[in-house]
Design a protein around this motif. Structure first.
Motif, short mmCIF file in Angstrom:
data_model
loop_
_atom_site.label_atom_id
_atom_site.label_comp_id
_atom_site.label_asym_id
_atom_site.label_seq_id
_atom_site.Cartn_x
_atom_site.Cartn_y
_atom_site.Cartn_z
N GLY C 260 53.55 45.69 70.30
CA GLY C 260 54.87 45.12 70.62
C GLY C 260 55.57 45.01 69.19
O GLY C 260 56.14 43.90 68.58
N GLY C 261 55.48 46.10 68.30
CA GLY C 261 56.09 46.11 66.91
C GLY C 261 55.14 45.74 66.01
O GLY C 261 54.11 44.72 66.23
N SER C 262 55.05 46.30 64.77
CA SER C 262 54.18 46.00 63.72
C SER C 262 54.87 46.02 62.44
O SER C 262 54.96 45.04 61.65
CB SER C 262 53.16 46.51 63.79
N PHE C 263 55.37 47.14 61.87
CA PHE C 263 56.37 47.25 60.80
C PHE C 263 55.40 46.68 59.26
O PHE C 263 56.07 46.26 58.55
CB PHE C 263 57.40 46.54 60.87
N GLY C 264 54.26 46.90 59.45
CA GLY C 264 53.24 46.62 58.17
C GLY C 264 52.70 45.15 58.55
O GLY C 264 51.69 45.04 57.88
#
Lengths: 167, 286, 797
Positions: C260-264
């Protein structure tokens, strides 16, 4: 703490009669996810801000993390699974899909239920009105524009105008 | 974050609630809309022994209009106020406040009684109640009493409500069609707690202002009634009102405290901006 | 180069019925729309337990005594573990890499031992039957703390009277780097104008809607650790868990379900996750850790806490003659493992000013320790900071000499035909399109009309501003990012393509999906390479037992690197299919191709045999094929970029805002991005990455900030007080493209996931400052809040 009395609840979830004995502190969204294994509603913050836990109770979208399962006694609950299986949000799902109004999908059930409620009350919302109605649903992936586009498309299609794109 | 364990009771009558409340006193919390209570429970900032759910008490619901007042049951949800034609007709100030209150899902559950009892300094409804000279009706097993708004809100999250009482209704006087309502606030994002807000209510007859109520919220620990500014407006003709003079009066009335999102200086600046809007784009267009 | 279309037979960009360049809706999005995704917290294993952590309430405190006796008998408790016992099962780590010369950091343990160094550091692990019960037990644990002095102001972190967080390191300096290129001193001495400015980039954090989640299970019967993990890099985590728990790597399986989303945020390794895996190993039963939102704020990596002093030299004719920067960044008490907390500032040093012709550049960077949450790579890593300062300096220079911001950029950007070339810091650029992108942006935004509108508005006391920000973005890294420094992080990725008995294609690939559309893009590449229709392709990612070994998804590498591996595997598999089809048809394979699920005759386009039929014969009727012939309907190919250490992309962002000078609020009137990410495989997915990235960048620029008290207490670590961008305040964004493919790969695709975030803070700052310039006001300190804007123009003090 000792002697916590479990609460008997009778509720209807996605059209199915459910009887359960729940700990008073169990939230509605945890009840759906863990007791009923309906994992489509998500937990994002547990303080009522992000909207990932949105479900419908007696026809109104609420934060599943700010209601107790005990409070569902005598109520009608609709989660994303029920809404999806019933076909009532099929056009929203299709529009979201075609417009890529979801990326990771974590906020999506909340976005779909909330958009659905908006269109029930306001058949031709402006883009501003769509943004306002969704202002309590956090999305980190899309930046919102695709979601607004998708909802606008559905409202146009339902109104039969056939217009697409940005107003 | 999961709450600490608590017991749960859901009486179906007001008497049942009050008896429980009397027995459990400080050890229990009232569960109304739950939109402010549940986060504190989830974060274990609050750990009551028992939750008394009052959502089943029918006597607490409903809006009724008499020739002198509008009576709003404490369990009336924000969404009901938002959609009510009685509120639109008789209390436009409250209708104006609704879009600022959090978000639709919160308004679907949150109640006016809950908002008044919590008395968050940034909340709209306590300020509206003060501006409308409304009262809070409270009931215990032994008595029912009413307190006017400006005496009800005492300090930060502190009201006149006693541990064995619950709010049963809000009563607001009916005002005639000469009354003007204005509500505006400045917040970082739509639906956020205000950095500064203004509930303004005044009679305007033959271009003259009277009975002006200027109430700021999100500026100090409780709604602040800007009495000096109100005196400036009393009896003034709209065309004679000097925005600068009112803003100076506001400086006298307000002693803001800063918070994470807005310094005291900013709040004062915003208060002056809001009163300017109330006068220039509000009253002046009446 | 060998990948040029005109030099290659059957080039991927020349395929009939191609999906390359098509905005195909993502096949795997449907289940997410139905609420039938599987996120890691949705996984519940038999006999599963839950772990919660007692975390340090103090930024810096000695752990004098921990008393768990009452807690141990709390209902549902299975095990309580402290640091000493945890250290017996899980070894510590040090976040350093050898190619960052001189970097130093102290060993970090899964549970703190001796002292806690940041508020939120995990100290005691409580395993119970439910999360509620674990939290109940935590309330019963008694810890005696001895509060220590804190290091909270990074400007003071190296002062002699400030505590050294880790004695063995000698000081609080993790790393420093200096570069000196050209003749900076001479350039400043002789310049017509030298402008100095200090920029502040604020500490902020990712706030993925799905928090970090891990379910670890150890089966002693197989000596196998299985971990369901919301992560971007399953193979990296496989290596790390094996290494620190003393297991064999091939007996550790990492499975990524929907993320559900990570972005780093989820590209790093975390103490609480090591602890969870270690507890599963110790208890021999599943342990689940789901970070709640409050602990997510204090324990997810933070990013971008920098103070940069800058200097630019410019001539009266608008020639930029030198850049100089001094960047101080405060991380947490440890450099994060395994990628190190030096990479963010390294990007700033490497790329500040990199889009311009100027060769005189000096940079000093220091990374210091603080008693705050650890800091590490987060979407666009360093680019938001370096673009902010670069484009801020250029606008300052333009204002100083009275030159239009577009014009100064036209005069200084590296010409589009001047490639390949090298940045002053040594980084090679294959080919960029700064000028083409800038001109396209100017047209899309209707620059002249906006200037006219601005002029008219000013006459009416309305302050509008245009912001322009050009940028370079690192994507598709090879091994020079991490591998050469000793990190076990794969720079190469592989795709296994298998034709099944019904003529469908299964793709198992080592890059991963977090919502950006990796699976869709890979399917498009496979389908195009193979001549098969998209609905017959199934993509499997995120399982170390199934896919080839690879790096996962980060630094915008999945589409380009994963896509290329897929293309090469697809071409090779097609060759195998055509070979056996040739045998079946008694035809020369050179006359055959695959198109629309059939082997066809290249000359007349006629279908000769279906893939389904090829599959049927190969799998069920090999007796009909020559005795000395074995068909192979499975092919694996790997890909890693080697010629250039990264595939640089470039672009420009432009926006037009109106600043309310009474409230300091900003209204967006126009927002345009022109992006050059090479070959675009799925235009809609790329555009949506840009949009999402911009909003995320605007979040950091306008709203988000991790606020700390002077005692190191994180003051606003919740969703009400930490402000993320929501729908009402955010703009619609127009996206345009220039396409400069990389010749490193046949696909020619570069990455696109981070450019939106990299350019947004610079463009919004420049727009605000352009609006405020007649009033003499300027903002340089993120986030650019209404309060700061009003202070800048003297409305409040």
């Amino acid at each position: 703490m000792d002697n916590i009395e479990r609460i008997k609840i009778n509720t209807v979830v996605n059209g199915e009669n459910i009887e359960a004995f729940v700990e008073p502190r169990l939230s509605l969204v945890d009840f759906l996810r863990n007791e009923l294994e309906l994992t489509g509603s998500h937990v994002g913050c547990e303080h009522g801000v992000c909207g990932a836990c949105s479900v419908k109770v007696d026809g109104n979208v609420v934060r599943g993390c700010l209601m107790l399962a005990s409070q569902a006694d005598g109520s009608d609950i609709l989660s994303i699974e029920g809404a999806s299986d019933s076909g009532s949000i099929a056009d929203l799902q299709k529009a979201f899909h075609e417009r890529n109004a979801l990326q990771c999908g974590f906020c999506t059930p909340g976005m779909l239920l909330t958009s659905s409620e908006l269109l029930d009350h306001n058949k031709t919302p402006t883009r501003t009105e769509i943004r306002e109605y969704l202002s309590g649903n956090y999305c980190r992936c899309t930046g919102y524009e695709a979601i607004i586009d998708a909802v606008e498309t559905v409202s146009n299609d339902r109104a039969g105008s056939g217009r697409n794109g940005k107003s | 974050m999961k709450p600490a364990a608590f017991n749960y009771k859901k009486p179906s009558t007001l008497t049942g609630v009050l008896e429980l409340l009397r027995e459990s006193g400080e050890d229990s919390s009232i569960l109304a809309g739950g939109q402010s209570l549940m986060p504190t429970l989830n974060m274990r900032l609050s750990m009551p022994n028992m939750l008394i759910d009052i959502n089943g008490v029918n006597e607490l619901a409903g809006i009724s209009v008499t020739d002198k007042t509008v009576r709003i049951g404490s369990m009336t949800r924000h969404v009901e106020l938002e959609r009510s034609s009685e509120i639109a007709d008789h209390i436009p100030l409250i209708q104006a406040a609704m879009p600022y209150i959090a978000h639709p899902a919160i308004r679907n559950r949150g109640t006016i009684g809950g908002s008044i009892a919590l008395a968050d300094p940034a909340a709209e409804l306590p300020a509206c109640l003060c501006a409308l000279n409304g009262s809070v009706e409270m009931t215990s097993t032994s008595s029912t009493r009413k307190v006017v708004a400006k005496d009800f809100f005492k300090n930060l999250y502190e009201t006149d409500l006693k541990a064995d009482e619950i709010i049963t209704a809000i009563e607001i006087p009916r005002y005639d069609e000469n009354y003007f309502s204005f509500l505006d606030e400045l917040s970082r994002r739509h639906g956020d707690y205000a950095m500064c807000g203004l509930a303004f209510h005044a009679k305007i007859e033959r271009e003259t202002i009277s009975d002006a109520q200027i109430v700021f919220f999100a500026v100090e620990a409780k709604p602040i009634i800007a009495t000096t500014a109100m005196k400036e407006l009393e009896g003034a003709k709209i065309s004679d009102v000097s925005v600068e003079a009112i803003q100076v009066a506001i400086e006298n009335d307000l002693n803001p405290f800063g918070d994470l999102h807005a310094s005291a200086t900013l709040k004062l600046h915003y208060a002056k901006e809001l009163i300017k809007r109330a006068i220039t784009s509000g009253i002046s267009n009446e | 180069m060998a990948n040029r279309k005109d030099m290659m037979h059957d080039h991927i960009l020349d395929r009939p019925n191609s999906y390359i360049g098509k905005s195909v809706p993502r096949p795997n999005a449907k289940r997410l729309l139905a609420g039938r995704g599987t996120f890691t917290d949705d996984i519940n294993l038999p006999r599963q337990t839950h772990v919660a952590f007692l975390r340090s309430p103090y930024a810096h405190a000695e752990i004098v005594k921990i008393d768990i006796t009452t807690a141990e008998s709390s209902p549902g408790v299975v095990k309580i573990m402290t640091g000493q016992d945890m250290a017996k099962i899980c070894t510590p780590w040090v976040g350093v890499l050898s190619h960052l010369e001189g970097i130093k950091s102290a060993p970090q343990y899964a549970l703190a031992i001796g002292k806690a160094s940041w508020q939120g550091e995990p100290v005691v692990a409580v395993v119970a039957k439910s999360r509620s019960q674990a939290e109940d037990a935590i309330d019963l644990i008694q810890v005696d703390w001895n509060e220590l002095d804190v290091v909270v102001d990074m400007e003071k972190a190296l002062d002699s009277d400030v505590p050294v967080i880790h004695d063995e390191l000698g000081d609080n300096l993790t790393w420093q780097r200096n570069v000196d290129c050209g003749d900076v001193d001479s350039a400043f001495e002789n310049a017509d104008h030298v402008i100095e400015e200090t920029y502040i980039s604020n500490r902020h954090t990712g706030v993925c809607l799905e928090t970090r989640v891990i379910v670890a299970d150890y089966n002693p019967g197989e000596d196998q650790l299985t971990v369901y993990h919301s992560t971007q890099c399953p193979h990296m985590m496989q290596n790390l868990f094996a290494k620190h728990l003393g297991l064999e790597e091939h007996k550790v399986r990492i499975i990524c379900k929907d993320v559900g989303g990570s972005f780093g945020v989820k590209v790093h390794s975390y103490p609480d996750e090591y602890a969870t895996a270690a507890l599963a190993y110790f208890l021999k039963r599943p342990v689940k850790f789901t970070a709640d939102r409050l602990e997510s704020f204090t324990s997810d990596i933070h990013a971008r806490d920098h103070r940069i002093n800058t200097k630019i030299a410019v001539s009266n004719e608008g020639e930029i003659q030198a850049f100089e920067i001094d960047d101080l960044t405060g991380i947490g008490p440890y450099s994060v493992y395994p990628r190190t907390s030096g990479i963010e500032v390294n990007q700033v040093v490497n790329l500040t000013g990199g889009q311009y012709k100027n060769r005189n550049y000096r940079a000093q960077a220091r990374v210091v320790l603080q008693n705050k949450s650890p800091m590490c790579q987060y979407r666009a890593v360093g680019h938001p900071v370096l673009t902010l300062i670069t484009e801020g300096m250029v606008d300052d220079a333009a204002r100083k000499i009275g030159m239009d911001p577009l014009e100064i950029r036209r005069r200084n950007l590296i010409p589009d035909d001047d490639y390949p070339c090298t940045a002053p810091t040594g980084l090679p650029f294959e080919k960029l399109s700064h000028h083409a992108s800038l001109e396209k942006l100017a047209k899309m935004i209707d620059y002249d009309a906006l200037r006219e509108d601005q002029r008219e508005a000013r006459e009416n006391g309305i302050y509008r501003g245009i912001g322009i920000a050009t940028f370079i973005e690192v994507t598709n890294p090879g091994a020079t990012f991490y591998g050469i420094g000793g990190a076990a992080i794969s720079a190469q990725d592989g795709a296994t393509l298998r034709l099944d008995a019904k003529g469908n294609l299964i793709v198992e690939i080592s890059v991963t999906e977090q919502g950006q559309g990796t699976e869709a893009v890979v399917a498009q590449c496979a389908a195009t390479a193979m001549g098969i229709s998209l609905e017959k392709v199934r993509v499997i990612t995120g399982d170390t037992d199934v896919t080839p070994y690879g790096g996962g998804t980060w630094a915008s590498r999945a589409a380009a690197i994963g896509g290329e591996a897929t293309v090469q595997a697809g071409k090779a598999l097609k060759k195998n299919i055509i070979e056996v089809a040739g045998i079946m048809l008694q035809a020369d394979p050179a006359t055959l191709d695959i198109c629309n699920n059939n082997v066809i005759d290249k000359n007349d386009g006629n279908a000769r045999i279906s893939l389904e039929e090829v599959g049927r014969i190969c799998y069920y009727r090999p007796d009909t094929l020559p005795k000395d012939y074995q068909s192979e309907l499975v092919v694996t190919r790997h890909y890693v970029p080697k010629q250039f250490p990264f595939a640089f992309t470039n672009g420009v962002q432009g926006c037009y805002v109106e600043v309310d000078t009474n409230t300091g609020f900003i209204k967006f009137k126009k927002y345009v991005v022109v992006e050059d990410c090479g070959t675009v495989i799925n235009p809609q997915l790329v555009d949506e990455q840009i949009r999402g990235g911009v909003i995320q960048g605007l979040g950091g620029a306008l709203y988000e900030e991790c606020l700390y008290s002077s005692e190191g207490q994180f003051l606003n670590g919740n969703m009400a007080d930490y402000l993320v961008p929501m729908a009402v305040e955010m703009p619609d964004i127009e996206v345009g493209h220039v396409e400069t493919p990389t010749l490193e790969s046949e696909l020619g695709a570069k990455g696109a996931g981070e450019a939106g975030t990299g350019g947004a803070p610079a463009v919004i700052m420049n727009a605000i400052n352009d609006a405020l310039s007649p009033l003499g006001g300027k903002v340089t300190d993120q986030p650019f809040t209404p309060e700061k804007i009003l202070k800048a123009i003297g409305k409040i003090t």
